[in-house]
Design an enzyme around this catalytic site. Sequence first.
Site, mmCIF file in Angstrom:
data_model
loop_
_atom_site.group_PDB
_atom_site.id
_atom_site.type_symbol
_atom_site.label_atom_id
_atom_site.label_comp_id
_atom_site.label_asym_id
_atom_site.label_seq_id
_atom_site.Cartn_x
_atom_site.Cartn_y
_atom_site.Cartn_z
ATOM 1 N N GLU A 163 24.810 3.610 24.681
ATOM 2 C CA GLU A 163 23.586 2.823 24.860
ATOM 3 C C GLU A 163 23.756 1.623 25.786
ATOM 4 O OE1 GLU A 163 22.038 1.955 20.971
ATOM 5 O OE2 GLU A 163 21.510 4.032 20.617
ATOM 6 N N GLU A 352 23.185 10.452 18.281
ATOM 7 C CA GLU A 352 22.761 9.619 17.138
ATOM 8 C C GLU A 352 21.330 9.979 16.783
ATOM 9 O OE1 GLU A 352 22.917 5.334 17.517
ATOM 10 O OE2 GLU A 352 24.944 5.392 18.373
#
Length: 447
Positions: A163, A352
């Site tokens: 991220e 995720e």
Amino acid sequence: MGFKKDFVWGGASASYQIEGAAAEDGRLPSVWDMFCKQPGRVENGSSGDTACDHYHRWKEDIAIMKELGYKAYRFSVAWPRVIPTGDGPVNERGLAFYDRLVDGLLEAGLTPYVTLFHWDYPYALFRKGGWLNPESPEWFARYTEAVAKKIGDRVKHFITLNEPQCFIGLGYVNGDHAPGCKVPIWDALLMAHHVLLSHGRAVQVLRSLVPGAKIGTAPACGVDYPATPDDIEAARESFFNVHDSPIFTMALWNDPIFLGQYPAKLFDKFGAVMPPIGKDDMALIGQEVDFVGTNIYNGAAVRRTESGGFEKTPRKDGYAFTASKWPVTPEALYWGPRFLYERYRKPVYITENGLSCADVVSLDGKVHDPARIDFLHRYLLCLRRAADDGVDIAGYFHWCVTDNFEWAKGYTDRFGMVFCDYQTQQRIIKDSGYWYRDVIRSNGDNL
Ligand code: IFM
């Protein structure tokens, strides 16, 4: 059709969020250790100093994953354990932890998926300018080399960065996350370029040291999905669009890696503040990787406007939200993988997905989390539909294995399938953990 026979069912975590042992075996502070010391930055003044004490309890955590039938475990390596000053000597004691962990996983029959960087940037490097420093890709390459030399004989799956939207966008643009800075947009874009070059250098190092390595990244991915069947192209345009806040643009982090170029719109909108791009930079960033990793939690329905553009549709009153007030949008797990696969043509891993719930230990001593089961059931049905429609879905990692330190939210959000009592370090498998075990056993056919 359903999920492939060799579908990878797993759980994910990140070093600073679970390990604890912040000052043990030579580890030095990361930007997060320092951020947590500043009053008012993290809820309740919490830190990852102890977290889930995974550094000492990893055997117990592996045993739980084994009991639940996980096929794989995605964890991150802490750069400040491996090279505590970021660019100085390698710390063998820090590396030894991951050596033990990998052996333990393999003994238990779990495949390790290693994330090289999940936000715990060595503080000493931050003081040298961090991602702004043109040396930063070489620092990352050296760190990658240390990891690859230690565990690359047994680990074959690597995720370079987790991220980047968050560690640059939240860390340096709006300042809500470590190191808590607010830099101008041209500096943020320069950092982004160095981050992408770091990815490229890490891929080179892994290819040279780890035969058979499978490599990808894991950007965050808010999915724009069609409000109606007529809005598919509008949603796709919106999904890959360059936002006004460019660092939060998913395509900024994926296009250079998979297509070898920045999105053209980035130059249309931000050409005046883009960093200089060296003649070999895009080839370095865009060298072959093996899969698209994507962290998907939610999205928004998009429709075509009368003027031919696109817009997000408002959510109606009473819309479902998780405990952290994130919308419940299962469609994201159909359209996200589909759009990514259609654009980048690589197998997709959901690196995720999950939610926080207000989990408590009930009078019966168990943790009942029906909302998590319902959420995952809805999302996984959508993921299976994507597989049925021909999207190459390689695996799914639930975030997170245990409850953990949720960054600026401290310990107020619980994302795990395993409850962690932070006072006693007792683990309790939640109902969703047993539910997930049955999903894994049936390879998703029971959904
Ligand atoms: O806990 C985080 C993780 O570190 C990155 N992805 C989102 C999770 C939940 O907020």
